[in-house]
Write a protein that holds these residues in place. Sequence first.
Motif, mmCIF file in Angstrom:
data_model
loop_
_atom_site.group_PDB
_atom_site.id
_atom_site.type_symbol
_atom_site.label_atom_id
_atom_site.label_comp_id
_atom_site.label_asym_id
_atom_site.label_seq_id
_atom_site.Cartn_x
_atom_site.Cartn_y
_atom_site.Cartn_z
ATOM 1 N N ARG A 1 0.837 -1.196 0.000
ATOM 2 C CA ARG A 1 0.000 0.000 0.000
ATOM 3 C C ARG A 1 0.869 1.242 0.000
ATOM 4 O O ARG A 1 1.996 1.228 0.516
ATOM 5 N N THR A 2 0.297 2.308 -0.556
ATOM 6 C CA THR A 2 0.977 3.599 -0.595
ATOM 7 C C THR A 2 0.014 4.639 -0.062
ATOM 8 O O THR A 2 -1.003 4.939 -0.697
ATOM 9 N N ALA A 3 0.314 5.157 1.113
ATOM 10 C CA ALA A 3 -0.502 6.201 1.715
ATOM 11 C C ALA A 3 -0.056 7.563 1.193
ATOM 12 O O ALA A 3 1.097 7.720 0.759
ATOM 13 N N PRO A 4 -0.945 8.547 1.230
ATOM 14 C CA PRO A 4 -0.588 9.884 0.746
ATOM 15 C C PRO A 4 0.658 10.415 1.447
ATOM 16 O O PRO A 4 0.739 10.427 2.665
ATOM 17 N N GLY A 5 1.624 10.808 0.657
ATOM 18 C CA GLY A 5 2.836 11.386 1.207
ATOM 19 C C GLY A 5 3.815 10.398 1.799
ATOM 20 O O GLY A 5 4.819 10.804 2.402
ATOM 21 N N LYS A 6 3.542 9.114 1.640
ATOM 22 C CA LYS A 6 4.422 8.097 2.229
ATOM 23 C C LYS A 6 4.918 7.137 1.154
ATOM 24 O O LYS A 6 4.378 7.072 0.056
#
Length: 125
Positions: free
Chosen positions: A38-43
């Motif tokens: 997963r790719t969270a916003p800003g991470k």
Amino acid sequence: QVQLVQSGGGSVQSGGSLTLSCAVTGLTYKNYCMAWFRTAPGKEREGVAGIDKVGNVNYRDSVKGRFTISKDDDKYTLYLQMNSLEPEDTAMYHCALSKFDYCTGAWRQYEYNYWGQGTQVTVSA
């Protein structure tokens, strides 16, 4: 041609549940490790869960006890059941197929040579 086609995801409130699916075509996927990232916003992208060819599983600590990875070899489909979702789980989720038949658990992206198109999961407080 190998394809990983994802479905599921969406928006839920905190504490809710969602299931992601990843259908694999083009090769005998059950011989390989598969995982969810997963790719969270800003991470940066992070590994969430993995399952190897014999069904051994591993999870990142933050999802243990809440997420369950599984697969149906007859349907060539990988699943991620997500329960007790938290706002911190909000991210774009990708399934991935490893080059190896075992999951290293190190979540190194270069170990995975095929990726799904991604599906958004949004958890509101």
